[in-house]
Write a protein that holds these residues in place. Structure first.
Motif, PDB file in Angstrom:
ATOM      1  N   THR A  95     -19.808 -11.972   6.735  1.00  0.00           N
ATOM      2  CA  THR A  95     -19.525 -13.381   6.426  1.00  0.00           C
ATOM      3  C   THR A  95     -20.750 -14.154   5.994  1.00  0.00           C
ATOM      4  O   THR A  95     -20.637 -15.231   5.405  1.00  0.00           O
ATOM      5  CB  THR A  95     -18.931 -14.085   7.657  1.00  0.00           C
ATOM      6  N   GLU A 137     -19.565 -10.187  -4.961  1.00  0.00           N
ATOM      7  CA  GLU A 137     -18.348 -10.964  -5.121  1.00  0.00           C
ATOM      8  C   GLU A 137     -17.259 -10.078  -5.700  1.00  0.00           C
ATOM      9  O   GLU A 137     -17.521  -9.223  -6.546  1.00  0.00           O
ATOM     10  CB  GLU A 137     -18.594 -12.164  -6.041  1.00  0.00           C
ATOM     11  N   ASP A 151      -8.393 -12.337  -3.057  1.00  0.00           N
ATOM     12  CA  ASP A 151      -8.551 -12.432  -1.604  1.00  0.00           C
ATOM     13  C   ASP A 151      -8.307 -11.059  -0.989  1.00  0.00           C
ATOM     14  O   ASP A 151      -7.161 -10.616  -0.851  1.00  0.00           O
ATOM     15  CB  ASP A 151      -7.561 -13.459  -1.048  1.00  0.00           C
ATOM     16  N   ALA A 173      -9.638 -10.260   2.054  1.00  0.00           N
ATOM     17  CA  ALA A 173     -10.069 -10.381   3.443  1.00  0.00           C
ATOM     18  C   ALA A 173      -9.183  -9.576   4.390  1.00  0.00           C
ATOM     19  O   ALA A 173      -9.676  -8.863   5.273  1.00  0.00           O
ATOM     20  CB  ALA A 173     -10.092 -11.847   3.866  1.00  0.00           C
ATOM     21  N   ALA A 216     -15.171 -10.459   5.877  1.00  0.00           N
ATOM     22  CA  ALA A 216     -15.807 -11.146   4.754  1.00  0.00           C
ATOM     23  C   ALA A 216     -15.331 -12.592   4.724  1.00  0.00           C
ATOM     24  O   ALA A 216     -14.568 -13.033   5.581  1.00  0.00           O
ATOM     25  CB  ALA A 216     -15.468 -10.425   3.454  1.00  0.00           C
ATOM     26  N   ARG A 217     -15.784 -13.351   3.737  1.00  0.00           N
ATOM     27  CA  ARG A 217     -15.300 -14.720   3.572  1.00  0.00           C
ATOM     28  C   ARG A 217     -14.715 -14.875   2.174  1.00  0.00           C
ATOM     29  O   ARG A 217     -15.043 -14.105   1.260  1.00  0.00           O
ATOM     30  CB  ARG A 217     -16.419 -15.738   3.809  1.00  0.00           C
ATOM     31  N   VAL A 218     -13.827 -15.842   2.028  1.00  0.00           N
ATOM     32  CA  VAL A 218     -13.144 -16.065   0.755  1.00  0.00           C
ATOM     33  C   VAL A 218     -13.426 -17.479   0.288  1.00  0.00           C
ATOM     34  O   VAL A 218     -13.203 -18.447   1.028  1.00  0.00           O
ATOM     35  CB  VAL A 218     -11.628 -15.827   0.890  1.00  0.00           C
ATOM     36  N   THR A 228     -13.612 -13.077  -2.989  1.00  0.00           N
ATOM     37  CA  THR A 228     -14.079 -12.515  -1.719  1.00  0.00           C
ATOM     38  C   THR A 228     -15.578 -12.287  -1.793  1.00  0.00           C
ATOM     39  O   THR A 228     -16.073 -11.643  -2.725  1.00  0.00           O
ATOM     40  CB  THR A 228     -13.368 -11.186  -1.415  1.00  0.00           C
TER      41      THR A 228
END
Length: 429
Positions: A58, A377, A381, A383, A395-397, A402
């Protein structure tokens, strides 16, 4: 058709690797839902609900939901062969045993010397978290008496715990001084002159910032008023100079250190072990020996004391600091990686778009302060799919992109992350 027996269905899904009683729970849930064939999926969901490891991609170094400071394997067990769930021999530890005299010792003694040395304090005490540390200090030193706190420092920490509530449970009486944005030394002095004030308490607002027309009294100013000054530092930077790194990183500018706060006149400081210190969850009290002793002798200490696993992990981290070995503390190893190094790792993954990113300290530390980072990147999405991998990759979106931030990923896990991404892309396509 009659459904299978719970026990027979549980035996059929034994390959999931759970103990039989948990397989029974999964089998019952599947039968109750009218879909016995879903038992294996129920068992897998149950297994994933248990405590386990995950890869933090993240970019939040101290992610509260992911256990805050990551601990290496060498920090996960107590020293001297303390009993643990590993493959080594089962041994006791000298938790409360004096190896020199052969008599009963104190569990507080091991960490006290190390933490006192690191912070320049006369003594130290370890409890199970920072809220417990503040509660214990207030109960031991200010019960039934007033404690002056700036209105701008009546913080709420995670989970809805608020300073006024903690103070009420300790038996101390809150005396609010100043205003939300401006509190001067004169405000504390006025409170000390008109009320029975046991302590002047400063609470570092580590999870928010007040900017603009602001003012606060320094520890040095408060130390001249009369009542002892206690400072809850929260985030736990041991020394503003960061001697374990060789120099202070720019992103730590303005963060107060425990050593400097004590040197400025605080009689006690409290802070977390699992934030900027990079250790296990713990609350640490450092300062004057007589005051630390009063806290150690209080009946609440029995409820707040940590066990051997926490103390062992904390000792391992403290020794790394004393050796000035930042690489032995995963938090600092990750925080100190150069962006060039991270970009090289991103390119070496051979998948996705290597990109500059911004990481965060997290866990209520350094609010709004970003740390330059790098990762990859991916369009869309992914995740949920990455979370489904074993081990899960978190991970983060950002707006249907993502982001896998490598600052919070151990290099040893890079290929695992790459494979998780490949499988996620294959399932999507």
């Amino acid at each position: 058709m009659r459904p299978p027996s719970v026990n027979d269905l549980a035996l059929r899904i034994a390959d999931v690797g759970l103990p039989h009683p948990l397989l029974v729970i999964a089998a019952r849930a599947a039968i109750a839902a009218g879909d016995p064939d879903s038992a294996i999926d129920e068992a897998r969901r149950l297994r994933r609900s248990l405590l386990g490891s995950a890869i933090n991609a993240t970019g939040v170094l101290l992610h509260t939901n992911l256990g805050r400071a990551p601990l290496g394997n060498q920090h996960s067990r107590a020293p001297l062969g303390a009993a643990g769930l590993d493959d080594g021999p089962a041994r006791a530890s000298n938790l409360e045993f004096d190896l020199v005299s052969g008599r009963r010792g104190s569990r507080a003694s091991h960490a006290s010397l190390l933490m006192a040395t690191l912070t320049g304090a006369e003594a130290a005490l370890v409890v199970n978290n920072c809220a417990a540390a503040v509660t214990l200090v207030l109960a031991a030193l200010a019960r039934d008496r007033g404690v002056a706190v700036s209105r701008g420092e009546l913080v709420e920490i995670g989970g809805g715990f608020r300073v006024p509530d903690v103070m009420e449970q300790s038996g101390a009486r809150l005396v609010e001084v100043g205003t939300t944005n401006r509190t001067r030394a004169a405000d504390y002095r006025a409170a000390a002159e008109r009320d029975d004030i046991a302590l002047l308490l400063k609470v570092h607002p580590s999870n928010y910032k007040i900017t603009g027309f602001t003012e606060e009294a320094s520890v040095a100013q408060l130390s001249n008023i009369g009542p002892p000054v206690v400072v809850d530092l929260g985030s736990g930077l041991l020394d503003e100079r960061c001697p374990w790194l060789g120099s202070r990183p720019d992103w730590l500018a303005g963060e107060p250190g425990a050593r400097q706060t004590l040197a400025a006149g605080a009689v006690l400081v409290t802070f977390s072990g699992d934030k900027l210190m990079g250790g296990p969850q713990a609350g640490i009290i450092c300062g004057k020996a007589d005051l630390v002793a009063a806290c150690a002798a209080h009946p609440l200490m029995r409820a707040f004391r940590p066990g051997s696993l926490v103390l062992g992990a904390l000792q391992s981290v403290a020794l790394a600091y004393l050796r000035r070995d930042a690489d032995a503390v995963p938090f600092w190893r990750m925080a100190s990686a150069s962006t060039d190094e991270l970009m090289e790792r991103a390119s070496a993954l051979g998948i996705g778009r290597p990109s500059a990113t911004m990481a965060l300290a997290g866990a209520g530390s350094l609010p709004g302060q970003e740390i330059p980072s790098a990762g990859i990147e991916l369009d869309g999405d992914l995740a949920a799919s990455l979370r489904a991998f074993d081990p899960p990759v978190i991970a983060r979106v950002n707006t249907q992109t993502t982001v896998v931030d490598l600052r919070t990923v151990d290099p040893a896990d890079d290929q695992i992350v790459a494979e998780a991404i490949r499988q996620s892309l294959t399932r999507r396509n």
